[in-house]
Design a protein around this motif. Structure first.
Motif, PDB file in Angstrom:
ATOM      1  N   TYR A  72       0.838  -1.186   0.000  1.00  0.00           N
ATOM      2  CA  TYR A  72       0.000   0.000   0.000  1.00  0.00           C
ATOM      3  C   TYR A  72       0.879   1.244   0.000  1.00  0.00           C
ATOM      4  O   TYR A  72       2.007   1.233   0.489  1.00  0.00           O
ATOM      5  CB  TYR A  72      -0.926   0.020   1.214  1.00  0.00           C
ATOM      6  N   VAL A  84      -4.151   6.653   3.252  1.00  0.00           N
ATOM      7  CA  VAL A  84      -3.853   5.609   2.271  1.00  0.00           C
ATOM      8  C   VAL A  84      -4.152   6.159   0.889  1.00  0.00           C
ATOM      9  O   VAL A  84      -5.289   6.517   0.583  1.00  0.00           O
ATOM     10  CB  VAL A  84      -4.685   4.337   2.544  1.00  0.00           C
ATOM     11  N   LYS A  87      -3.175   1.146  -3.570  1.00  0.00           N
ATOM     12  CA  LYS A  87      -2.687  -0.218  -3.379  1.00  0.00           C
ATOM     13  C   LYS A  87      -1.909  -0.637  -4.614  1.00  0.00           C
ATOM     14  O   LYS A  87      -2.348  -0.414  -5.753  1.00  0.00           O
ATOM     15  CB  LYS A  87      -3.860  -1.177  -3.154  1.00  0.00           C
TER      16      LYS A  87
END
Length: 237
Positions: A72, A84, A87
């Motif tokens: 990630y 985040v 990915k």
């Protein structure tokens, strides 16, 4: 993406200039589409931005693969929070494109020749008086050998060093009296009884006695028969 070391160095030099690092072209052959996923049919080609200090091939093929460890991408916001961003689902391996494979071979030859060449270095020695000692830097084994010889020598007992020889005739008389007391003695016992050097006693026993190498009195001395007889005669008188 896994890239050659020389490309990573080139990108590091221009990363702060705001200049694009490379251009990637994606192509798909529609005639081969059928029922296969589109990402399998994609072909990636990358053109690396020109860099005057690095003479590396400019065109590369990118081989895409999804067999990677899940990863990630994280970022930190202005207020210190972690977010985040995405990915990583695929990886790309770079390899020189066929159109400039000759340039890549030339680069490999230059790199090999450079690694085989050893440049000589000149070292300046401070406080050099011009003297030359051919033994300098060599280990001195004389002290080690002398220590080994000293260590391997049999230790001399302090008591043995203090013993002084008495008159030979006096010691012989003492030995005769000891053999009158008992017929067999070990050398160690005689040294203790007479307080004389072991070698001195042994020299006299070679003349007066016999050493038993076997039997019940093994390892002991006894008088020779002729001396046994003389001591018995003295006792009878």
């Amino acid at each position: 993406m896994k890239c050659p070391l020389i490309i990573g160095q080139a990108w590091k030099e221009i990363s702060d200039s705001g200049q694009p690092l490379a251009k990637i072209t994606v192509s798909v052959d529609p005639c081969k589409a059928d029922d296969q996923p589109i990402f399998i049919l994609m072909q990636f080609m990358m053109e690396v931005a020109a860099n005057g200090s690095v003479t590396a091939p400019k065109s590369y093929s990118l081989n895409m693969s999804s067999e990677i460890i899940p990863m990630y991408i994280f970022s930190e916001t202005s207020d210190g929070k972690v977010a985040v961003d995405g990915k990583v689902e695929h990886k790309f391996d770079m390899k020189p494109h066929t159109q400039n494979i000759d340039d890549y071979r030339r680069l490999c030859r230059e790199r090999t020749n450079k690694s085989n060449f050893k440049a000589r270095q000149v070292q300046v020695i401070d406080n050099d008086r011009g003297g030359y000692n051919p033994m300098q830097g060599m280990m001195d084994f004389s002290s080690i050998l002398s220590k080994d010889k000293k260590g391997s020598a049999a230790p001399v007992k302090a008591q043995e060093m203090k013993r002084t020889r008495m008159d030979r005739g006096e010691l012989e008389n003492i030995l005769f009296k000891l053999f009158e007391r008992q017929p067999n003695w070990t050398l160690k016992q005689l040294v203790t009884e007479t307080d004389q050097p072991q070698q001195f006693i042994k020299e006299i026993l070679n003349d007066l006695g016999l050493y038993n190498k076997r039997g019940t009195n093994q390892g002991t001395y006894e008088l020779k028969p002729e001396y046994k007889k003389s001591t018995e005669d003295m006792e009878g008188e």
